[in-house]
Design a protein around this motif. Structure first.
Motif, mmCIF file in Angstrom:
data_model
loop_
_atom_site.group_PDB
_atom_site.id
_atom_site.type_symbol
_atom_site.label_atom_id
_atom_site.label_comp_id
_atom_site.label_asym_id
_atom_site.label_seq_id
_atom_site.Cartn_x
_atom_site.Cartn_y
_atom_site.Cartn_z
ATOM 1 N N GLN A 161 31.705 48.982 43.093
ATOM 2 C CA GLN A 161 31.387 48.660 41.513
ATOM 3 C C GLN A 161 30.672 50.000 41.001
ATOM 4 O O GLN A 161 30.719 51.200 41.223
ATOM 5 N N THR A 162 30.421 49.587 39.733
ATOM 6 C CA THR A 162 29.027 50.482 39.094
ATOM 7 C C THR A 162 27.993 49.773 38.608
ATOM 8 O O THR A 162 28.095 48.496 38.591
ATOM 9 N N PRO A 163 26.859 50.384 38.684
ATOM 10 C CA PRO A 163 26.685 51.944 38.477
ATOM 11 C C PRO A 163 26.655 52.619 39.918
ATOM 12 O O PRO A 163 26.368 51.973 41.014
ATOM 13 N N GLN A 164 27.082 53.840 39.758
ATOM 14 C CA GLN A 164 27.155 54.791 40.689
ATOM 15 C C GLN A 164 25.944 55.717 40.477
ATOM 16 O O GLN A 164 25.973 56.344 39.370
ATOM 17 N N ALA A 165 25.048 56.004 41.393
ATOM 18 C CA ALA A 165 23.825 57.016 41.152
ATOM 19 C C ALA A 165 23.785 58.168 41.851
ATOM 20 O O ALA A 165 24.257 57.953 43.227
ATOM 21 N N PHE A 166 23.340 59.467 41.205
ATOM 22 C CA PHE A 166 23.243 60.595 41.777
ATOM 23 C C PHE A 166 22.309 61.441 41.530
ATOM 24 O O PHE A 166 21.819 61.250 40.377
ATOM 25 N N ARG A 167 21.974 62.281 42.207
ATOM 26 C CA ARG A 167 21.019 63.504 41.637
ATOM 27 C C ARG A 167 21.898 64.263 40.750
ATOM 28 O O ARG A 167 23.034 64.434 41.039
ATOM 29 N N LEU A 168 21.462 64.668 39.503
ATOM 30 C CA LEU A 168 22.221 65.541 38.573
ATOM 31 C C LEU A 168 22.734 66.483 39.137
ATOM 32 O O LEU A 168 24.169 66.890 38.933
ATOM 33 N N PRO A 169 22.049 67.549 39.714
ATOM 34 C CA PRO A 169 22.690 68.828 40.370
ATOM 35 C C PRO A 169 24.025 68.563 41.201
ATOM 36 O O PRO A 169 25.152 69.257 41.193
ATOM 37 N N LEU A 170 24.022 67.396 42.120
ATOM 38 C CA LEU A 170 24.792 66.920 42.820
ATOM 39 C C LEU A 170 26.079 66.581 42.191
ATOM 40 O O LEU A 170 27.275 67.081 42.371
ATOM 41 N N ILE A 171 25.993 65.627 41.166
ATOM 42 C CA ILE A 171 27.250 65.197 40.576
ATOM 43 C C ILE A 171 27.779 65.940 39.705
ATOM 44 O O ILE A 171 29.107 66.098 39.624
ATOM 45 N N LEU A 172 27.083 67.132 38.849
ATOM 46 C CA LEU A 172 27.794 67.908 38.359
ATOM 47 C C LEU A 172 28.285 69.115 39.114
ATOM 48 O O LEU A 172 29.618 69.396 38.875
ATOM 49 N N LYS A 173 27.860 69.117 40.433
ATOM 50 C CA LYS A 173 28.618 70.362 41.258
ATOM 51 C C LYS A 173 29.927 69.668 41.736
ATOM 52 O O LYS A 173 31.034 70.229 41.789
ATOM 53 N N ALA A 174 30.193 68.125 42.026
ATOM 54 C CA ALA A 174 31.109 67.785 42.442
ATOM 55 C C ALA A 174 32.343 67.403 41.106
ATOM 56 O O ALA A 174 33.313 67.655 41.488
#
Length: 232
Positions: A161-174
């Motif tokens: 489902q969502t939410p999906q949570a990430f460290r910002l630099p990681l998800i931006l890199k992805a």
């Protein structure tokens, strides 16, 4: 443990399967648009520092009016979405002002609870990436040419489902790598998996449904009625 976060909410999809003749975010449940139900959950969460809303170009004015009408003042920006949901999320991520844990949550998933938000945020703070999910309940069959070829062992299968949570630099890199390689993932977590980072699971809620088809509105009304009964 309290972890502050930003949430990016994509709400730019046309929702054609809803057959409503308009963006499903504007369909009303209990006299309020679906998107307002969703935004209100984060507006009322003390750990939410900022909301970034992603919308269609021709709906920016209408959404701005709704933010004012319902006093959703945590929305820091409303940005234009892209062709696909993934592109819209990336535009939203680039507008995040605080480098902290960022959540990505469907605009048409209005029944998420603060408990699940807290759990997934804390887990992402620890591991870098986490999603809300529930174990599947139905038997799953693999089908080819309208014939069952395999019954899939379901004990290890979860519906994400969502939410999906990430460290910002990681998800931006992805997302950046996905754009460069022209990868279109099934969800944001799949993009993080593509760059070799593990994604953790936290237990969700079967009521945390995404409103996609007209039948889903029937379930939504039942959930609202159940919640209202709980306050009597």
């Amino acid at each position: 443990m309290i972890v502050n976060y930003t949430v990016v909410i994509p709400a730019a999809g046309q929702g054609k399967r809803m057959n409503a003749g308009k963006n499903k975010q504007f369909i009303k449940l209990e006299h309020k648009p679906i998107i307002i139900h969703t935004l209100s959950v984060f507006q009322s969460d003390a750990s939410c520092s900022e909301i970034v809303l992603v919308a269609n170009q021709n709906e920016l004015e209408d959404l701005t009016g709704l933010m004012n009408e319902y006093k959703i003042d945590k929305v820091s920006s409303i940005v234009c979405g892209g062709k696909e949901r993934q592109h819209s999320v990336y535009e939203g991520l680039k507008a995040v002002k605080r480098e902290q844990i960022v959540l990505i949550h469907d605009g048409a998933r209005p029944f998420i609870k603060h408990e699940q938000i807290r759990d997934v945020t804390v887990k992402a703070s620890d591991t870098g990436a986490a999603v809300v999910a529930v174990p599947i309940k139905d038997t799953v069959k693999k089908v080819e040419d309208e014939t069952i070829v395999e019954t899939v062992e379901r004990s290890s299968l979860w519906a994400v489902q969502t939410p999906q949570a990430f460290r910002l630099p990681l998800i931006l890199k992805a997302h950046k790598q996905a754009e460069e390689k022209r990868i279109l993932g099934t969800d944001d977590a799949s993009l993080v998996e593509q760059i070799g980072h593990a994604v953790s699971i936290v237990m969700g809620d079967y009521r945390n449904i995404k409103l996609t088809t007209p039948e889903d509105l029937l379930f939504a009304k039942a959930i609202i009625e159940e919640r209202n009964e709980g306050f009597k």
